[in-house]
Design a protein around this motif. Structure first.
Motif, mmCIF file in Angstrom:
data_model
loop_
_atom_site.group_PDB
_atom_site.id
_atom_site.type_symbol
_atom_site.label_atom_id
_atom_site.label_comp_id
_atom_site.label_asym_id
_atom_site.label_seq_id
_atom_site.Cartn_x
_atom_site.Cartn_y
_atom_site.Cartn_z
ATOM 1 N N VAL A 58 0.861 -1.178 0.000
ATOM 2 C CA VAL A 58 0.000 0.000 0.000
ATOM 3 C C VAL A 58 0.900 1.231 0.000
ATOM 4 O O VAL A 58 1.637 1.468 0.945
ATOM 5 N N SER A 59 0.863 1.991 -1.093
ATOM 6 C CA SER A 59 1.610 3.248 -1.145
ATOM 7 C C SER A 59 0.697 4.368 -0.660
ATOM 8 O O SER A 59 -0.494 4.154 -0.430
ATOM 9 N N GLY A 60 1.241 5.537 -0.529
ATOM 10 C CA GLY A 60 0.462 6.683 -0.048
ATOM 11 C C GLY A 60 -0.801 6.925 -0.848
ATOM 12 O O GLY A 60 -1.867 7.176 -0.303
ATOM 13 N N LYS A 61 -0.692 6.828 -2.179
ATOM 14 C CA LYS A 61 -1.868 7.076 -3.020
ATOM 15 C C LYS A 61 -2.868 5.926 -2.979
ATOM 16 O O LYS A 61 -4.035 6.105 -3.296
ATOM 17 N N ASP A 62 -2.422 4.713 -2.590
ATOM 18 C CA ASP A 62 -3.304 3.537 -2.532
ATOM 19 C C ASP A 62 -4.019 3.386 -1.185
ATOM 20 O O ASP A 62 -4.943 2.584 -1.072
ATOM 21 N N ALA A 63 -3.563 4.140 -0.172
ATOM 22 C CA ALA A 63 -4.136 3.976 1.165
ATOM 23 C C ALA A 63 -5.654 4.175 1.118
ATOM 24 O O ALA A 63 -6.145 5.144 0.559
ATOM 25 N N GLY A 64 -6.367 3.214 1.675
ATOM 26 C CA GLY A 64 -7.825 3.274 1.713
ATOM 27 C C GLY A 64 -8.507 2.674 0.496
ATOM 28 O O GLY A 64 -9.722 2.560 0.465
ATOM 29 N N THR A 65 -7.709 2.293 -0.540
ATOM 30 C CA THR A 65 -8.310 1.695 -1.729
ATOM 31 C C THR A 65 -7.748 0.314 -2.032
ATOM 32 O O THR A 65 -8.362 -0.437 -2.779
ATOM 33 N N ALA A 66 -6.590 -0.034 -1.482
ATOM 34 C CA ALA A 66 -5.977 -1.342 -1.742
ATOM 35 C C ALA A 66 -6.761 -2.430 -1.003
ATOM 36 O O ALA A 66 -7.365 -2.184 0.042
ATOM 37 N N ASN A 67 -6.733 -3.642 -1.566
ATOM 38 C CA ASN A 67 -7.470 -4.767 -0.987
ATOM 39 C C ASN A 67 -6.553 -5.969 -0.802
ATOM 40 O O ASN A 67 -5.493 -6.050 -1.415
ATOM 41 N N SER A 68 -6.976 -6.900 0.020
ATOM 42 C CA SER A 68 -6.275 -8.160 0.212
ATOM 43 C C SER A 68 -7.321 -9.221 0.545
ATOM 44 O O SER A 68 -8.519 -8.972 0.440
ATOM 45 N N ALA A 69 -6.863 -10.398 0.937
ATOM 46 C CA ALA A 69 -7.775 -11.484 1.280
ATOM 47 C C ALA A 69 -7.201 -12.287 2.441
ATOM 48 O O ALA A 69 -5.985 -12.323 2.649
ATOM 49 N N ALA A 70 -8.092 -12.918 3.186
ATOM 50 C CA ALA A 70 -7.701 -13.787 4.295
ATOM 51 C C ALA A 70 -8.304 -15.163 4.061
ATOM 52 O O ALA A 70 -9.429 -15.293 3.558
ATOM 53 N N TYR A 71 -7.517 -16.176 4.416
ATOM 54 C CA TYR A 71 -7.918 -17.564 4.211
ATOM 55 C C TYR A 71 -7.699 -18.324 5.515
ATOM 56 O O TYR A 71 -6.752 -18.058 6.256
ATOM 57 N N LEU A 72 -8.525 -19.311 5.793
ATOM 58 C CA LEU A 72 -8.340 -20.154 6.966
ATOM 59 C C LEU A 72 -9.284 -21.339 6.909
ATOM 60 O O LEU A 72 -10.182 -21.400 6.072
ATOM 61 N N LEU A 73 -9.050 -22.247 7.806
ATOM 62 C CA LEU A 73 -9.898 -23.422 7.959
ATOM 63 C C LEU A 73 -10.584 -23.305 9.317
ATOM 64 O O LEU A 73 -9.922 -23.077 10.335
#
Length: 167
Positions: A58-73
């Motif tokens: 996440v760069s300064g311009k991406d803050a608040g717009t970048a996404n990710s994902a979480a995985y688990l069982l």
């Protein structure tokens, strides 16, 4: 009002307040003894394994717009079914339960789902290409090797917190 008192129109009225209270108390006692009180369902016995979050720059311009994902069982080793209804991550604006589907055009697309059932004696797998937690609006980079806390909300069990590896 007292038994035998007159109301504001001069009519004689009888007070049943004492009788109603005693009857209500008897109903409450009987309902509690017979188990018909509509109590809360038993909470499932949940175990979490393989919890991980995908790294995200996440760069300064991406803050608040970048996404990710979480995985688990999620293993439900109890005798009561449960349902994952939501999640929170302190470094994201919001977290949604998403499902990846292949459309008629052959392209993968994600869509939010309301919940993920976790039947008694079964497991719910959140994985790439299937149901997963979508972390939306990241405020900072997620660097491989770090650990983060996720809060998962279940219909019966309530909120459970767990630590996930970023990898």
């Amino acid at each position: 009002m007292l038994q035998g008192a007159e109301d504001r129109h001069g009519y004689r009225v009888r007070c049943f307040q004492g009788r109603w209270l005693r009857a209500a108390a008897r109903i409450a006692v009987v309902t509690g003894m017979t188990g018909c009180g509509g109590g809360t369902p038993a909470a499932a016995d949940l175990q979490f394994e393989e919890a991980r979050v995908r790294p995200a720059a996440v760069s300064g311009k991406d803050a608040g717009t970048a996404n990710s994902a979480a995985y688990l069982l999620i293993r439900n080793v109890g005798t009561a079914s449960d349902r994952l209804t939501g999640a929170e991550f302190g470094g994201a604006r919001r977290v949604e339960i998403h499902e990846t589907r292949i459309g008629d055009d052959g392209l993968a697309m994600m869509r939010p789902v309301e919940s993920l059932p976790i039947p008694a004696g079964a497991e719910g797998r959140l994985e790439p290409g299937g149901v997963h937690l979508r972390l939306l609006g990241l405020e900072r980079s997620l660097v491989a090797g770090e650990k983060v806390q996720l809060s998962l909300t279940f219909q019966n069990t309530g909120v459970r917190r767990l630590i996930a590896d970023i990898r």
